[in-house]
Design a protein around this motif. Structure first.
Motif, PDB file in Angstrom:
ATOM      1  N   GLY A  41       0.831  -1.198   0.000  1.00  0.00           N
ATOM      2  CA  GLY A  41       0.000   0.000   0.000  1.00  0.00           C
ATOM      3  C   GLY A  41       0.863   1.244   0.000  1.00  0.00           C
ATOM      4  N   ILE A  42       0.308   2.315  -0.536  1.00  0.00           N
ATOM      5  CA  ILE A  42       0.944   3.626  -0.466  1.00  0.00           C
ATOM      6  C   ILE A  42      -0.097   4.630   0.012  1.00  0.00           C
ATOM      7  CG2 ILE A  42       2.660   3.136  -2.251  1.00  0.00           C
ATOM      8  CD1 ILE A  42       0.969   4.757  -4.226  1.00  0.00           C
ATOM      9  N   GLY A  43       0.377   5.673   0.687  1.00  0.00           N
ATOM     10  CA  GLY A  43      -0.494   6.757   1.121  1.00  0.00           C
ATOM     11  C   GLY A  43       0.214   8.071   0.877  1.00  0.00           C
ATOM     12  N   TRP A  44      -0.531   9.094   0.466  1.00  0.00           N
ATOM     13  CA  TRP A  44       0.101  10.378   0.175  1.00  0.00           C
ATOM     14  C   TRP A  44      -0.891  11.519   0.385  1.00  0.00           C
ATOM     15  CZ3 TRP A  44      -1.825   7.046  -3.396  1.00  0.00           C
ATOM     16  CH2 TRP A  44      -2.687   7.558  -4.382  1.00  0.00           C
ATOM     17  N   TYR A  45      -0.321  12.710   0.543  1.00  0.00           N
ATOM     18  CA  TYR A  45      -1.101  13.925   0.759  1.00  0.00           C
ATOM     19  C   TYR A  45      -0.989  14.792  -0.485  1.00  0.00           C
ATOM     20  CZ  TYR A  45      -1.403  12.469   5.598  1.00  0.00           C
ATOM     21  OH  TYR A  45      -1.673  11.749   6.748  1.00  0.00           O
ATOM     22  N   GLY A  46      -2.156  15.243  -0.971  1.00  0.00           N
ATOM     23  CA  GLY A  46      -2.198  16.046  -2.189  1.00  0.00           C
ATOM     24  C   GLY A  46      -3.135  17.219  -2.045  1.00  0.00           C
ATOM     25  N   GLU A  47      -4.167  17.244  -2.886  1.00  0.00           N
ATOM     26  CA  GLU A  47      -5.077  18.387  -2.929  1.00  0.00           C
ATOM     27  C   GLU A  47      -6.151  18.338  -1.851  1.00  0.00           C
ATOM     28  OE1 GLU A  47      -4.611  20.956  -4.931  1.00  0.00           O
ATOM     29  OE2 GLU A  47      -2.809  19.946  -5.662  1.00  0.00           O
ATOM     30  N   GLY A  48      -6.546  17.157  -1.425  1.00  0.00           N
ATOM     31  CA  GLY A  48      -7.644  17.035  -0.477  1.00  0.00           C
ATOM     32  C   GLY A  48      -7.204  17.224   0.960  1.00  0.00           C
ATOM     33  N   VAL A  49      -8.197  17.290   1.847  1.00  0.00           N
ATOM     34  CA  VAL A  49      -7.916  17.421   3.274  1.00  0.00           C
ATOM     35  C   VAL A  49      -7.345  16.122   3.821  1.00  0.00           C
ATOM     36  CG1 VAL A  49      -8.963  17.823   5.537  1.00  0.00           C
ATOM     37  CG2 VAL A  49      -9.704  19.167   3.564  1.00  0.00           C
ATOM     38  N   GLU A  50      -7.893  14.996   3.370  1.00  0.00           N
ATOM     39  CA  GLU A  50      -7.443  13.691   3.840  1.00  0.00           C
ATOM     40  C   GLU A  50      -6.457  13.081   2.848  1.00  0.00           C
ATOM     41  OE1 GLU A  50     -10.795  11.210   4.604  1.00  0.00           O
ATOM     42  OE2 GLU A  50     -11.578  12.494   6.208  1.00  0.00           O
ATOM     43  N   PRO A  51      -5.596  12.179   3.326  1.00  0.00           N
ATOM     44  CA  PRO A  51      -4.661  11.519   2.416  1.00  0.00           C
ATOM     45  C   PRO A  51      -5.375  10.520   1.507  1.00  0.00           C
ATOM     46  CG  PRO A  51      -4.544  10.516   4.583  1.00  0.00           C
ATOM     47  CD  PRO A  51      -5.441  11.709   4.720  1.00  0.00           C
ATOM     48  N   ALA A  52      -4.760  10.241   0.382  1.00  0.00           N
ATOM     49  CA  ALA A  52      -5.228   9.177  -0.509  1.00  0.00           C
ATOM     50  C   ALA A  52      -4.441   7.909  -0.215  1.00  0.00           C
ATOM     51  CB  ALA A  52      -5.037   9.583  -1.965  1.00  0.00           C
ATOM     52  N   VAL A  53      -5.077   6.765  -0.424  1.00  0.00           N
ATOM     53  CA  VAL A  53      -4.375   5.492  -0.295  1.00  0.00           C
ATOM     54  C   VAL A  53      -4.649   4.646  -1.531  1.00  0.00           C
ATOM     55  CG1 VAL A  53      -4.373   5.448   2.233  1.00  0.00           C
ATOM     56  CG2 VAL A  53      -6.282   4.428   0.994  1.00  0.00           C
ATOM     57  N   PHE A  54      -3.652   3.859  -1.889  1.00  0.00           N
ATOM     58  CA  PHE A  54      -3.796   2.872  -2.953  1.00  0.00           C
ATOM     59  C   PHE A  54      -3.209   1.576  -2.422  1.00  0.00           C
ATOM     60  CE2 PHE A  54      -1.874   0.583  -6.577  1.00  0.00           C
ATOM     61  CZ  PHE A  54      -3.013   0.350  -7.332  1.00  0.00           C
ATOM     62  N   PRO A  76       4.523  15.924  -0.987  1.00  0.00           N
ATOM     63  CA  PRO A  76       5.555  16.264  -0.004  1.00  0.00           C
ATOM     64  C   PRO A  76       5.628  15.283   1.159  1.00  0.00           C
ATOM     65  CG  PRO A  76       3.623  17.570   0.415  1.00  0.00           C
ATOM     66  CD  PRO A  76       3.312  16.742  -0.813  1.00  0.00           C
ATOM     67  N   LEU A  77       4.642  14.374   1.258  1.00  0.00           N
ATOM     68  CA  LEU A  77       4.656  13.409   2.355  1.00  0.00           C
ATOM     69  C   LEU A  77       4.070  12.100   1.852  1.00  0.00           C
ATOM     70  CD1 LEU A  77       3.883  14.232   6.063  1.00  0.00           C
ATOM     71  CD2 LEU A  77       3.621  11.947   5.108  1.00  0.00           C
ATOM     72  N   PHE A  78       4.859  11.039   1.967  1.00  0.00           N
ATOM     73  CA  PHE A  78       4.543   9.775   1.292  1.00  0.00           C
ATOM     74  C   PHE A  78       4.834   8.612   2.226  1.00  0.00           C
ATOM     75  CE2 PHE A  78       5.791   6.280  -1.633  1.00  0.00           C
ATOM     76  CZ  PHE A  78       4.667   6.238  -2.446  1.00  0.00           C
ATOM     77  N   PHE A  79       3.896   7.671   2.303  1.00  0.00           N
ATOM     78  CA  PHE A  79       4.083   6.421   3.043  1.00  0.00           C
ATOM     79  C   PHE A  79       3.999   5.254   2.068  1.00  0.00           C
ATOM     80  CE2 PHE A  79       2.851   6.838   7.832  1.00  0.00           C
ATOM     81  CZ  PHE A  79       3.741   7.885   7.985  1.00  0.00           C
ATOM     82  N   ALA A  80       4.795   4.220   2.291  1.00  0.00           N
ATOM     83  CA  ALA A  80       4.718   2.998   1.480  1.00  0.00           C
ATOM     84  C   ALA A  80       5.065   1.805   2.355  1.00  0.00           C
ATOM     85  CB  ALA A  80       5.658   3.071   0.282  1.00  0.00           C
ATOM     86  N   HIS A  96      -1.324  -2.170   4.683  1.00  0.00           N
ATOM     87  CA  HIS A  96      -0.959  -0.859   5.223  1.00  0.00           C
ATOM     88  C   HIS A  96      -0.725   0.095   4.040  1.00  0.00           C
ATOM     89  CE1 HIS A  96       0.821  -3.044   8.951  1.00  0.00           C
ATOM     90  NE2 HIS A  96       0.280  -3.946   8.146  1.00  0.00           N
ATOM     91  N   PRO A  97      -0.746   1.405   4.255  1.00  0.00           N
ATOM     92  CA  PRO A  97      -1.051   2.098   5.503  1.00  0.00           C
ATOM     93  C   PRO A  97      -2.548   2.126   5.778  1.00  0.00           C
ATOM     94  CG  PRO A  97      -0.579   3.698   3.773  1.00  0.00           C
ATOM     95  CD  PRO A  97      -0.333   2.345   3.174  1.00  0.00           C
ATOM     96  N   PHE A  98      -2.872   2.183   7.071  1.00  0.00           N
ATOM     97  CA  PHE A  98      -4.247   2.354   7.493  1.00  0.00           C
ATOM     98  C   PHE A  98      -4.536   3.850   7.626  1.00  0.00           C
ATOM     99  CE2 PHE A  98      -2.681  -1.692   9.141  1.00  0.00           C
ATOM    100  CZ  PHE A  98      -3.571  -2.557   8.513  1.00  0.00           C
TER     101      PHE A  98
END
Length: 273
Positions: A41-54, A76-80, A96-98
Motif C-alpha cells: 500500500g501507499i499513502g500520500w497527501y495532495g489536494e484534499g484534506v485527507e490523504p489518498a491510499v492505494f 511532499p509526504l509519502f508512506f509505502a 498498510h497504511p491504514f
C-alpha cells in the motif's frame, strides 16, 4: 518507507533507489522474512484534506498499476509498505497504511497472542471508532487503540498508552512478550516513528542524515543532487549502502520527523490504568 520534504514523484521514491522498497519486497536483508509479497500500500497527501491510499493484494514487484500511478503522484509526504502476513488473511483491508481522517499508520512486527487477546483489545476501542475497523490485523487494532488513547492530541503519549494497554492485556493472558513494533504515523505535516518491543529486540528502523551534509559527503552521487535540502526518509532498511547516510533509531525510542528536521526521545509504554 516514509518521506517528508519537497514535493517529489512517487516513482523516485519507490523504484529508483538501489535497494528500493520494491526490491525489498523481493529480497529484504533485515526483515523477519526475506520476501514481502502479501500485498502493499501507499499513502500520500495532495489536494484534499485527507490523504489518498492505494492498496493491492498483488506483490509490489508485479503490480503494473503501481508503476503507472507512481509516475503521476507528486507529494511532499509519502508512506509505502510491503506486507508479509503474520497470520491474518491476504486482503486489501489488511494492507498498510491504514487511514482514519487525516491520519496514516504503518506497523512492522506483531502483537503476540493476537488471537487470544483480540476480543479484549477491540472491546476497549472508542465506540465511535469501532465501526471504522475494516480488517483483521493486529496492526490496525493497534492503530485504533492509539486513536482511542489520544493519538490525535498527543501522538507519543497515545501510542505509549496503547502499547501499555496491549502489554497489560497480553500478560493477563499469559503472553510474555506481547508487543513487537516499529511504527510510523502522520497527520500530513509531522511523522512520528516508534521502535519498541516488550523483549527489547525490535525490528530495524533508520532515518536519513541531513541532506546538505550528505550531499557534501558524497558529491559524486547524482541521485542525491536531485533531492531537496528538506528531504527526510524513514526506512526499515537502508535504500542504498552509502556511508553516513543512515542513522539507526535506538531501541525503545520515538522520533518526530518533519521536512528538514528530526528529534529522538526515549519511549516507554504507559499503563492506562
Amino acid at each position: 518507507m516514509a518521506y517528508a520534504g519537497e514535493p517529489i514523484l512517487a516513482e523516485t521514491l519507490l523504484f529508483r533507489p538501489e535497494h528500493s522498497l520494491i526490491d525489498q519486497s523481493l529480497q529484504s536483508h533485515l526483515g523477519a522474512t526475506t520476501t514481502n509479497g502479501d500485498g502493499f500500500g501507499i499513502g500520500w497527501y495532495g489536494e484534499g484534506v485527507e490523504p489518498a491510499v492505494f492498496k493491492s493484494v498483488q506483490p509490489a514487484w508485479n503490480d503494473r498499476n503501481l508503476r503507472e500511478i507512481a509516475g503521476q503522484i507528486r507529494t511532499p509526504l509519502f508512506f509505502a509498505h510491503v506486507r508479509a502476513s503474520t497470520g491474518s488473511p491476504v486482503q486489501r483491508s489488511n494492507c498498510h497504511p491504514f487511514r482514519h481522517g487525516r491520519w496514516l499508520w504503518m506497523h512492522n512486527g506483531e502483537l503476540q497472542g493476537h488471537r487470544q487477546i483480540r476480543r479484549d483489545l477491540v472491546t476497549a476501542l472508542d465506540p465511535d471508532l469501532f465501526p471504522d475497523l475494516e480488517g483483521t490485523t493486529d496492526s490496525e487494532v493497534l492503530f485504533y487503540l492509539a486513536l482511542t488513547f489520544g493519538l490525535t492530541d498527543d501522538p507519543i503519549g497515545g501510542v505509549a498508552r496503547a502499547v501499555g494497554f496491549v502489554e497489560d492485556v497480553g500478560r493477563a493472558h499469559g503472553v510474555d512478550h506481547p508487543v513487537q513494533m516499529t511504527v510510523a504515523t502522520t497527520d500530513g505535516e509531522t511523522i512520528w516513528i516508534f521502535r519498541y518491543s516488550t523483549e527489547r529486540q525490535s525490528r530495524s528502523l533508520f532515518f536519513s542524515t541531513d541532506m546538505a551534509k550528505l550531499q557534501a559527503l558524497h558529491p559524486e552521487v547524482e541521485a542525491l543532487r536531485r533531492l531537496g535540502g528538506l528531504t527526510r526518509f524513514v526506512v526499515s532498511e537502508p535504500l542504498r549502502d552509502l556511508p553516513g547516510a543512515w542513522n539507526e533509531v535506538p531501541e525503545s525510542s520515538a522520533g518526530i520527523i518533519r521536512a528538514g528536521s528530526e528529534e529522538l526521545r526515549a519511549f516507554a509504554p504507559v499503563s492506562p490504568a
